[in-house]
Design an enzyme around this catalytic site. Sequence first.
Site, short mmCIF file in Angstrom:
data_model
loop_
_atom_site.label_atom_id
_atom_site.label_comp_id
_atom_site.label_asym_id
_atom_site.label_seq_id
_atom_site.Cartn_x
_atom_site.Cartn_y
_atom_site.Cartn_z
N GLU A 213 -0.65 -21.45 -2.51
CA GLU A 213 -0.58 -22.34 -3.66
C GLU A 213 -1.61 -21.91 -4.71
O GLU A 213 -2.52 -21.13 -4.41
CB GLU A 213 -0.84 -23.77 -3.21
N LYS A 228 -3.17 -29.60 11.56
CA LYS A 228 -2.13 -29.27 12.55
C LYS A 228 -2.73 -29.24 13.96
O LYS A 228 -2.10 -29.71 14.92
CB LYS A 228 -1.49 -27.93 12.20
N GLY A 326 8.47 -22.78 5.36
CA GLY A 326 9.68 -22.34 4.67
C GLY A 326 10.78 -23.38 4.83
O GLY A 326 10.80 -24.14 5.79
N1 LIG Z 1 7.00 -26.40 2.63
C1 LIG Z 1 6.93 -26.05 3.91
O1 LIG Z 1 7.22 -24.93 4.28
C2 LIG Z 1 6.51 -27.07 4.94
C3 LIG Z 1 6.47 -26.70 6.29
C4 LIG Z 1 6.13 -27.64 7.26
C5 LIG Z 1 5.81 -28.94 6.86
N2 LIG Z 1 5.82 -29.25 5.53
C6 LIG Z 1 5.46 -30.62 5.16
O2 LIG Z 1 6.59 -31.24 4.54
C7 LIG Z 1 6.14 -32.16 3.55
C8 LIG Z 1 6.79 -31.83 2.23
O3 LIG Z 1 6.43 -30.52 1.83
P1 LIG Z 1 7.22 -29.79 0.65
O4 LIG Z 1 6.73 -28.39 0.66
O5 LIG Z 1 8.68 -30.04 0.76
O6 LIG Z 1 6.61 -30.55 -0.64
P2 LIG Z 1 7.14 -30.49 -2.14
O7 LIG Z 1 8.05 -29.32 -2.33
O8 LIG Z 1 5.97 -30.64 -3.01
O9 LIG Z 1 8.05 -31.82 -2.28
C9 LIG Z 1 7.51 -33.09 -2.28
C10 LIG Z 1 8.59 -34.10 -2.69
O10 LIG Z 1 8.04 -35.40 -2.56
C11 LIG Z 1 8.22 -36.10 -3.77
N3 LIG Z 1 7.04 -36.95 -3.98
C12 LIG Z 1 5.75 -36.56 -4.05
N4 LIG Z 1 4.95 -37.64 -4.25
C13 LIG Z 1 5.76 -38.70 -4.30
C14 LIG Z 1 5.55 -40.10 -4.48
N5 LIG Z 1 4.31 -40.59 -4.65
N6 LIG Z 1 6.62 -40.90 -4.48
C15 LIG Z 1 7.85 -40.41 -4.31
N7 LIG Z 1 8.14 -39.12 -4.12
C16 LIG Z 1 7.09 -38.26 -4.13
C17 LIG Z 1 8.33 -35.06 -4.87
O11 LIG Z 1 9.06 -35.65 -5.94
P3 LIG Z 1 9.42 -34.82 -7.27
O12 LIG Z 1 10.46 -33.84 -6.82
O13 LIG Z 1 9.95 -35.83 -8.21
O14 LIG Z 1 8.16 -34.16 -7.71
C18 LIG Z 1 9.06 -33.95 -4.12
O15 LIG Z 1 10.46 -34.16 -4.20
C19 LIG Z 1 4.61 -32.08 3.56
O16 LIG Z 1 4.09 -33.05 4.44
C20 LIG Z 1 4.36 -30.69 4.13
O17 LIG Z 1 3.09 -30.57 4.76
C21 LIG Z 1 6.17 -28.36 4.57
#
Ligand SMILES: NC(=O)c1ccc[n+]([C@@H]2O[C@H](COP(=O)([O-])OP(=O)(O)OC[C@H]3O[C@@H](n4cnc5c(N)ncnc54)[C@H](OP(=O)(O)O)[C@@H]3O)[C@@H](O)[C@H]2O)c1
Length: 458
Positions: A213, A228, A326
């Site tokens: 990031e 984790k 991912g």
């Molecule tokens: N990315 C990975 O590879 C990965 C892997 C394992 C676990 N995770 C976990 O999965 C979770 C999500 O990760 P991500 O990468 O998918 O995050 P992300 O791409 O940033 O997506 C977050 C989503 O949540 C919404 N959001 C954020 N704050 C909010 C609020 N206060 N109220 C309502 N909606 C809200 C955002 O809305 P908007 O679209 O309107 O901004 C967005 O749609 C996290 O806990 C992360 O640690 C991620």
Amino acid sequence: MGMGNGAIRIGRQGQDWTVKSALDGEINIGLMGLGTVGGGVAAALLDNAEAIRRKTGRAARLRRVLVRDAGRTRQPALPPGTLTVNPEDILSDPQVHVVVETIGGDAPAGEYLERALAAGKHVVTANKEVMSRRGPALMALAQERQVNLLFEASAGGGIPIVGCLMSQLLANDIHSIRSIINGTTNYILTRMARSQTAFGDALAEAQERGYAEADPTNDIEGIDAAYKLSVLGSLAFHRRIPHQAIFTEGISRLAPEDFRYAAELGYAIKSLAIAAAAPDGGIQARVHPALVPEDHLLAKVDGVYNAVEVTGNLCGQIILHGQGAGRDATTSAVMGDLLNILRTIDNADGPPPLPLPDGGSPDAAHQVHPIDQLSSAYYMRLTCADQAGVLAQIARILGDGNISIATVIQKDTDPGSGTAQLVITTYPAREMDVQTALQSVARLGVVASVNNLIRIEE
Ligand SMILES: NC(=O)c1ccc[n+]([C@@H]2O[C@H](COP(=O)([O-])OP(=O)(O)OC[C@H]3O[C@@H](n4cnc5c(N)ncnc54)[C@H](OP(=O)(O)O)[C@@H]3O)[C@@H](O)[C@H]2O)c1
């Protein structure tokens, strides 16, 4: 309400069972978050409806999707009326049976999950921070409400380690978990090792490729891995391991020469997240760079891949390897949890019991030993005057501190400055003794700098 013919129990609100006719047995999903993971989950629900019904015997309908910004164009495109910015459209809707949370962070996600469980909804979450901070309390609430709380994606992404610890490995006394659970750091370390790239350049490359990031602090300082490890360690050792109690050391001090010298000594350098049972009943929990023998499987985990090694009294050593992040890999974990709920939602006895923490209260925490008490072998790299007698002075200080030298190599003599790199490895010694001795070594007139101290994991 009674459990009449053709009626099934799908959860509990307050003390009343919510009952739904088996004839219209569609299960409604409220998805929170539509980013990387939420987008994958929404697509899987919309595209694979028939396969999900075949695999679970139940139809799943994406009823509502919560985001922050309703104005953005979304992928996948959702049926009209699905998108909302109001969490009440999910939390206060009795027709939402399962909440899938992919927002991330503790607030407001943690409160949403608590409310969903309290309202008798089943919950799937990918949120390491919430599960680290509130996992045992949420598990106790889920148990009380007799609903599922599943969180496979919260640690290890697509690697099914959480489910393993909760069920398949439950019979074991776990001795240790040693893991590579942050893909960003592992990518950077792999680049540094393979191409002798400097840390800053490897980080910039990871950012360009979307593996790191804009603010990479949580990854490179070991904070993400500590969350984790807290989730995995709390499951493995049956009591909370607060993430704040986990020792964390980042990777930014590592230099290309550390990888070169480590390789000469037969080691790779990896950032490991380790939780291990201590003989006195306490726990050691730490995240830091470590030298790993190059023939160990963990040394071969490269790029953004993750791996978790579990050692138990019955299972021996097990290593799971795969994609720790991912969209697709994480969707696999979230959807696996969701399909498990769909498969068992009709069970008259409610969900299987969660492995709640020992010790009565969900807040009861393990005694985590400070890093000072660790016993480990060490690699140290110093810049010293290139002259006779230097090693003898250093060896005397280490000896006085009960630290035995295993190997010494002198490298990269620089005639210009009259210095050389001295790389010393030790036999196991106490961390506190090593830190104290190194402070004295750093004060020697013949030592220009102590460049690095890295623990060796044999
Ligand atoms: N990315 C990975 O590879 C990965 C892997 C394992 C676990 N995770 C976990 O999965 C979770 C999500 O990760 P991500 O990468 O998918 O995050 P992300 O791409 O940033 O997506 C977050 C989503 O949540 C919404 N959001 C954020 N704050 C909010 C609020 N206060 N109220 C309502 N909606 C809200 C955002 O809305 P908007 O679209 O309107 O901004 C967005 O749609 C996290 O806990 C992360 O640690 C991620």
